[in-house]
Design an enzyme around this catalytic site. Structure first.
Site: not given
Length: 714
Positions: A49-50, A54, A86, A141-142
DNA sequence: CAGGGTAGCT
DNA sequence: AGCTACC
């Protein structure tokens, strides 16, 4: 190394006890299993999982963005953001206004164009695939990777004295307390995961998380437990811990909104509720297979195989907006979407056989959800334009097709309000050498060409050759990966656009243009496309249109079906043979069998007002409101006047008339060029000049004229 | 849900 | 063709 089988047996008992796996074990490592009745299925699955994908891509494109709070904006929401943002409270799927409020410094990058993300996404999958063939994509992305075989091979090579220790975290264990020797395969899995993450980082510059477990569900759940750029292994003994940790059923992959609601109605709120709920009662609500699956998921049991994703099965492009209320806007939007989609399709190399248009209507209630779509086959001559790179031609020819579909859903004469349009190519056929030895690359896509079901790639390679050669060599250590890295590096720098998301199965470079398809294209082109009810002018001559309208749609469709009209046309043909001697014996005339007076078309196109064309002009009014009864259409369609101005049969005059003038012009010239393959009788008895005025005569068309109705408009 | 994709089942 | 699910 010969005793690997023995070691596996021991290992087996350990994991087998950890949870109930009701499903029959897959062949998995059957080849190496020695137990007579027990088939070993100890899969090792990785989930990658990146991190904020984006945002990472944008930070690679512009490294200055690494140090600022970055949000990726699609329309008015932040779809993802980097970790700097975040820290300031920005979260995924937060509205732009909320995000700016939380973090006034937030830097926004538009992310509606997915091109760069898509390309990078495929590079990641491609890289993983180069190490291990069983890779399944989940979103951009996974990726899941089934590394069972790789692990077994490493285990077989592992020396007695090897010290096992996990790379990264182990779920619910503090660092080094784990007796790694009890879980040799998971240890090796964690090592492989670390290597693959490193490979992704060194060759693509991307960081991400990995989860290591014995099935997809668990691998996915555990990969997220330590968030940026870390990895976590889940031991079988901790399965119930992780399942119990989920705050709601919705956190279980495979349980979506609707399923959660239905479960809630049964009083099932948490994962434990589902675990304990009587299967029988569950079956009543969901049916056998789904009920069992849901229960299994709650228990952390998942026997679903990692399925090779391969090349995408469809390409689509869409845009959403606050409001769209005119067909003019729609047309422009469709045109712009088509342009990029056709370009992408061309780079892909395959030829789409199906086109779909979907819309979302606005309505105060139920504003979200509720999409409608219509699809149709793509005439071969258009498909070839796409693959051959004649993109503009392709767009021009697809546009009326798209608008025809549009009008099947949207009544242009009534008010409407759309909030989304999507265009999609599917049923993608590989093009390639007519004959493909089953030897190499070509066999890769020849599989997807035929039935359509991507092979499930059951975890243990049925085709050992694919693994043994490459994998074994690159298996051992990162050093052996260097070769791959350089390849990939070159790939990414040199290929820029042309290669795009090129897999080996992409096959686009092989361009064997099969000219002979012209013949078959005509047969394929026509009949398939129509299912609508309003086309009484398509009717076989012996069917009364008025009667037809009253029939159930199923029956109507049957009457219009290729099979019916085929059989009918042959009889008609013979009976008409004397009448219309020029009709070709085959139905290959289809895409262009319909004919129309070119001057009429031109006039309509230019919205002229001469009295001569007044009647024709009526067709431009809003569909359905036309004051001109369908006889008029039939009439026009039934009387080809001049051989050099045919109007292709699959073109709806009304749609045609609303196209931009330049597009109309382009289409016309296209059709003229195509004319040689038109098999429509070119010489009518009637001189065309009389046609435009004498509509009634035409309306009373004889059986001979009716034949042309096969060559359907719209 | 937003947004722009995907895939599988029915 | 629509729904459900995933990101």
């Amino acid at each position: 190394m010969d005793n690997s089988a023995d070691e596996m047996e021991e290992d087996e008992t350990e994991w087998q006890n950890s949870f109930v796996d009701p499903a029959a074990p897959t062949p998995a490592a059957a080849a190496t299993a020695s137990g007579p009745s027990i088939t070993k299925t100890h899969k090792i699955i990785l989930h990658f999982d990146l991190d904020c994908f984006y945002a990472q891509v944008e930070m690679i494109r512009n490294p200055a963005l690494r140090e600022v709070p970055l949000g990726i904006q699609q329309k008015y929401i932040i779809v993802t953001c980097n970790y700097v943002a975040r820290e300031q409270g920005v979260t995924k799927l937060m509205s732009v206004t909320d995000a700016k409020e939380k973090c006034p410094e937030l830097v926004l990058v538009k992310g509606e164009d997915l091109t760069h993300y898509r390309e990078m996404s495929y590079k990641v999958t491609e890289l993983l695939t180069s190490y291990c063939p069983l890779v399944e994509r989940l979103g951009f992305d996974e990726n899941f990777v089934d590394i069972t075989e790789m692990v077994e091979r490493r285990l077989a090579q592992t020396v007695e004295s090897h010290k096992f220790s996990f790379k990264g975290h182990v779920y619910n264990h503090i660092s080094a307390d784990v007796q790694a020797g009890d879980h040799p395969r998971l240890v090796l899995g964690s090592e492989i995961a670390a290597e693959l993450r490193e490979a992704i980082h060194s060759s693509l510059g991307l960081t991400g998380c990995a989860g290591i477990a014995t099935n997809k569900l668990l691998a996915k759940l555990v990969s997220g437990t330590f968030k940026p750029n870390q990895q976590t292994t889940l031991l079988p003994e901790n399965v119930s811990d992780i399942m119990g940790s989920l705050s709601s059923l919705r956190k279980v992959p495979g349980v979506g909104h609707q399923t959660a609601k239905r479960l809630q109605a049964l009083g099932i709120i948490g994962v434990k509720d589902l675990q304990l709920f009587p299967l029988n009662d569950l079956v009543k609500e969901f049916g056998g297979p789904t009920a069992q699956r849901l229960k299994n998921l709650a228990l952390g049991v998942d026997d679903s195989p990692v399925t090779c994703t391969g090349a995408p099965q469809s390409l689509s492009d869409e845009d959403s907006f606050k409001k769209m209320t005119s067909t003019q806007e729609a047309l422009e939007k469709v045109q712009q979407l088509l342009s990029s989609l056709v370009e992408r399709m061309h780079k892909d190399g395959r030829q789409p056989q199906t086109f779909r248009l979907t819309i979302r209507r606005y309505s105060a209630t139920n504003k979200w959800f509720g999409r409608e779509s219509r699809q149709c086959p793509i005439p071969n001559h258009i498909g070839l334009k796409i693959t051959s790179g004649s993109s503009e031609d392709a767009v021009v020819q697809l546009l009326p097709v798209a608008m025809k579909l549009f009008h099947k859903m949207v009544d242009g004469s009534a008010a409407f309000h759309l909030t989304l349009i999507n265009v999609c190519f599917s049923n993608l056929q590989p093009r390639g050498p007519a004959v493909s030895g089953k030897g190499s690359i070509t066999s890769f896509f020849s599989q997807s060409t035929s039935p359509r079901k991507t092979q499930t790639c059951s975890s243990q390679c049925q085709d050992d050759s694919c693994q043994s050669g490459d994998s074994r060599l690159m298996d051992r250590h990162v050093g052996t990966h260097i070769q791959h890295k350089s390849q990939l590096a070159m790939n990414s720098t040199s290929s820029s656009k042309a290669t795009l998301h090129g897999f080996k199965w992409k096959q686009s470079s092989v361009v064997a243009v099969e000219e002979n398809q012209k013949a078959s294209c005509s047969t394929a082109g026509l009949n398939t496309t129509e299912t609508n009810s309003t086309k009484t002018h398509l009717l076989p001559p012996n069917v009364d249109p008025e009667v037809f309208k009253l029939l159930p749609e199923e029956i109507q469709n049957e009457l219009l079906s290729p099979a019916y009209s085929d059989s009918l046309s042959s009889t008609s043909k013979s009976s008409l043979a004397t009448d219309v001697p020029h009709i070709p014996k085959n139905k290959s005339s289809q895409p262009f069998t319909d004919s129309q007076n070119i001057t009429e078309v031109k006039k309509a196109a230019n919205q002229l007002d001469s009295s001569d064309t007044a009647t024709a002009m009526n067709h431009q009014g809003p569909p359905g409101t036309s004051a001109v009864p369908e006889v008029n259409i039939t009439e026009r369609l039934s009387f080809p006047r001049s051989s050099d101005c045919e109007f292709p049969g699959n073109v709806d005059p009304e749609v045609f008339s609303e196209l931009p003038l330049d597009v109309q012009r382009e289409l016309m010239s296209e059709w003229k060029q195509q004319k040689p393959i038109l098999k429509v009788p070119s010489s009518r008895k009637q001189p065309r000049s009389s046609m435009s005025k004498d509509r009634k005569a035409a309306g009373k068309s004889s059986q001979a004229n009716s034949l042309f109705k096969y060559f359907k408009p719209t």
